[in-house]
Design an enzyme around this catalytic site. Sequence first.
Site, PDB file in Angstrom:
ATOM      1  N   LYS A  33       1.390   2.318 -25.610  1.00 18.57           N
ATOM      2  CA  LYS A  33       1.787   0.991 -25.024  1.00 18.57           C
ATOM      3  C   LYS A  33       0.569   0.155 -25.170  1.00 18.57           C
ATOM      4  CE  LYS A  33       3.816   0.153 -20.798  1.00 18.57           C
ATOM      5  NZ  LYS A  33       2.980  -0.854 -19.901  1.00 18.57           N
ATOM      6  N   SER A  34      -0.412   0.696 -24.330  1.00 15.66           N
ATOM      7  CA  SER A  34      -1.827  -0.040 -24.238  1.00 15.66           C
ATOM      8  C   SER A  34      -2.270  -0.400 -25.520  1.00 15.66           C
ATOM      9  CB  SER A  34      -2.769   0.710 -23.413  1.00 15.66           C
ATOM     10  OG  SER A  34      -2.100   0.982 -21.897  1.00 15.66           O
ATOM     11  N   GLY A 106       2.687  -6.443 -17.214  1.00 15.12           N
ATOM     12  CA  GLY A 106       1.535  -6.785 -16.589  1.00 15.12           C
ATOM     13  C   GLY A 106       0.349  -6.694 -17.441  1.00 15.12           C
ATOM     14  N   ARG A 134       3.569  -9.662  -8.512  1.00 18.62           N
ATOM     15  CA  ARG A 134       2.003  -8.576  -8.745  1.00 18.62           C
ATOM     16  C   ARG A 134       0.888  -9.700  -8.817  1.00 18.62           C
ATOM     17  NH1 ARG A 134       2.834  -4.852 -13.632  1.00 18.62           N
ATOM     18  NH2 ARG A 134       0.778  -3.783 -12.829  1.00 18.62           N
ATOM     19  N   SER A 178      -9.927  -1.434 -13.410  1.00 15.40           N
ATOM     20  CA  SER A 178      -8.568  -2.002 -14.021  1.00 15.40           C
ATOM     21  C   SER A 178      -8.735  -2.436 -15.441  1.00 15.40           C
ATOM     22  CB  SER A 178      -8.282  -3.104 -13.306  1.00 15.40           C
ATOM     23  OG  SER A 178      -7.097  -3.852 -14.085  1.00 15.40           O
ATOM     24  N   GLN A 180      -6.817  -3.691 -17.266  1.00 18.15           N
ATOM     25  CA  GLN A 180      -6.067  -5.079 -17.661  1.00 18.15           C
ATOM     26  C   GLN A 180      -7.254  -6.251 -17.403  1.00 18.15           C
ATOM     27  OE1 GLN A 180      -2.453  -5.160 -15.523  1.00 18.15           O
ATOM     28  NE2 GLN A 180      -1.332  -3.737 -16.971  1.00 18.15           N
ATOM     29  N   ASP A 328      -0.968   5.889 -14.249  1.00 20.59           N
ATOM     30  CA  ASP A 328       0.323   5.799 -14.706  1.00 20.59           C
ATOM     31  C   ASP A 328       1.218   7.333 -14.689  1.00 20.59           C
ATOM     32  OD1 ASP A 328       0.014   3.370 -15.102  1.00 20.59           O
ATOM     33  OD2 ASP A 328       0.140   3.279 -17.470  1.00 20.59           O
ATOM     34  N   ARG A 359       4.633   2.249  -6.334  1.00 22.59           N
ATOM     35  CA  ARG A 359       5.240   3.512  -7.063  1.00 22.59           C
ATOM     36  C   ARG A 359       5.145   4.707  -5.783  1.00 22.59           C
ATOM     37  NH1 ARG A 359       3.144   2.854 -13.207  1.00 22.59           N
ATOM     38  NH2 ARG A 359       4.923   1.610 -13.880  1.00 22.59           N
ATOM     39  N   ARG A 402       8.632   4.004 -15.020  1.00 23.89           N
ATOM     40  CA  ARG A 402       8.274   5.272 -14.900  1.00 23.89           C
ATOM     41  C   ARG A 402       8.809   5.847 -13.761  1.00 23.89           C
ATOM     42  NH1 ARG A 402       4.796   5.084 -19.135  1.00 23.89           N
ATOM     43  NH2 ARG A 402       3.147   3.404 -19.179  1.00 23.89           N
TER      44      ARG A 402
HETATM   45  C1  S3P Z   1      -2.965  -0.999 -18.670  1.00 23.82           C
HETATM   46  C2  S3P Z   1      -3.823  -0.520 -17.522  1.00 23.82           C
HETATM   47  C3  S3P Z   1      -3.365   0.051 -16.257  1.00 23.82           C
HETATM   48  C4  S3P Z   1      -2.194   0.531 -16.445  1.00 23.82           C
HETATM   49  C5  S3P Z   1      -1.040  -0.281 -17.181  1.00 23.82           C
HETATM   50  C6  S3P Z   1      -1.558  -0.495 -18.569  1.00 23.82           C
HETATM   51  C7  S3P Z   1      -3.496  -1.547 -19.756  1.00 23.82           C
HETATM   52  O1  S3P Z   1      -3.392  -0.890 -15.415  1.00 23.82           O
HETATM   53  O2  S3P Z   1      -1.707   1.161 -15.262  1.00 23.82           O
HETATM   54  O3  S3P Z   1       0.192   0.638 -17.178  1.00 23.82           O
HETATM   55  O4  S3P Z   1      -2.787  -1.445 -20.962  1.00 23.82           O
HETATM   56  O5  S3P Z   1      -4.524  -1.876 -19.708  1.00 23.82           O
HETATM   57  P1  S3P Z   1      -4.627  -1.410 -14.549  1.00 23.82           P
HETATM   58  O6  S3P Z   1      -5.674  -1.828 -15.627  1.00 23.82           O
HETATM   59  O7  S3P Z   1      -4.393  -2.648 -13.690  1.00 23.82           O
HETATM   60  O8  S3P Z   1      -4.991  -0.362 -13.728  1.00 23.82           O
END
Ligand code: S3P
Length: 440
Positions: A33-34, A106, A134, A178, A180, A328, A359, A402
């Site tokens: 996914k990422s 997110g 969030r 993080s 993200q 995750d 979670r 999840r």
């Molecule tokens: C992700 C980063 C993670 C993860 C999310 C996907 C990403 O979150 O929990 O499912 O694709 O960058 P955080 O970076 O906020 O921890």
Amino acid sequence: MNKADSPKTSSEQEAVIKPRQRLEGKTSVPGDKSISHRALILSSLAKGTSTIEGLLEGEDCLKTLKIMQDLGIKIQKKGEGCYQVQGKGLKGLKEPEDVLDCGNSGTTMRLLTGLLAAQSFYSVLTGDGSLRSRPMARITRPLAKMGAKIWTREDGLAPLSIQGRELTAIRYEQPVASAQVKSCLLLAGLFSEGKTIIVEPAASRDHTERMLKSAGVQLNINNGVITLENPEKIELAPQEIKVPGDISSAAFLIAAALMVEKGNLTIENVGINPTRSGFLTALDKMQANIAIKNTREVSGEPVADIEVSSSPLKAINLSGEIIPSLIDEIPILAVLATQAKGKTVISDAEELRVKETDRLAAIAKELKRLGADISEKEDGLIIKGPTKLKGGISCKSYHDHRIAMALAVAGLACQREVIIENSKIISVSFPNFLHLLEEL
Ligand code: S3P
């Protein structure tokens, strides 16, 4: 059994999980996914045509795909998981005609805010109820330091209205690890004047860095400090990206094979990037019967086949730097811990409280209802095992893919069937999960 606990009939929204003794076979899981989000975004910013194979066609990534199209990028589907993206370079995006919907994702919202903050147009990002609750200050604060103009609700939450403008690069020390936030700032940094420097408190997933590097961007990574060099000269090259299977999805099947009496499963082509593979390290410590085979590199990411068979498990303690690499997987690790001998303690995982749902609260509550000995602490979970899970109830999925999948796996080891409410949410990341579980 009270009314809320009585089994219901199956419908589109509910999955009935029957106790299972066997789970065996050879399979693969959908694309990461990422990596899929990043493949779509970076290909759109490259100059020329990129191809993506193995893209995850789950709800989250389809939101990113649609938004890139709304920003004027031509993305064509060529086959299952195969896409062609006609990138227009860093200056090629256009103002969208409407509000951009990130759904439950997110990653879509946080990464694209960084990108959109640096464009020469106005845009609005929104999402579903979960995403709109969030935290977004973690991205809007550092972006504001770069000069971004973003309006949020009074409490800092989405929808986000973004008046794109020229940004100035910053040095940013992340208060929490993080990926993200890191990726959001790197995307903004591509367009900013000066050197973008990001300091990570612990390693979070590095797919953005890997993909930027293979697109020809000069990134310096040293001891948790990421420096984006010479942004004024940046151009991204188009790529042929092969997305590996998602280890976070594989985790549910691996756990299922470990939970049942006779489990024997091979999952081919799984991404085992060290910033993501903490789950495998944890399983090793739990003495799970698991082997990583045929390790190779595909599109700049380490990939392997994973063989797993049912085995007695030992409790473990998890805390500190390993947490971001299995963030995750904590709900499914909690499920496994109910079957492990001893006391499992998971700490430093407070980030789980601000995922698609809280979670820690969700998994503790539902596993307790299934008969587990589990309690919450502020930053984690304490689970004593092994316990016989009872089942015979309906479990809530809290609008979280999840949580829904973790409870479905728990259901396999229950004495009676378990119903997972709103199981449709699983399509966010693993659309064929229930079908695959049935098939194996
Ligand atoms: C992700 C980063 C993670 C993860 C999310 C996907 C990403 O979150 O929990 O499912 O694709 O960058 P955080 O970076 O906020 O921890």
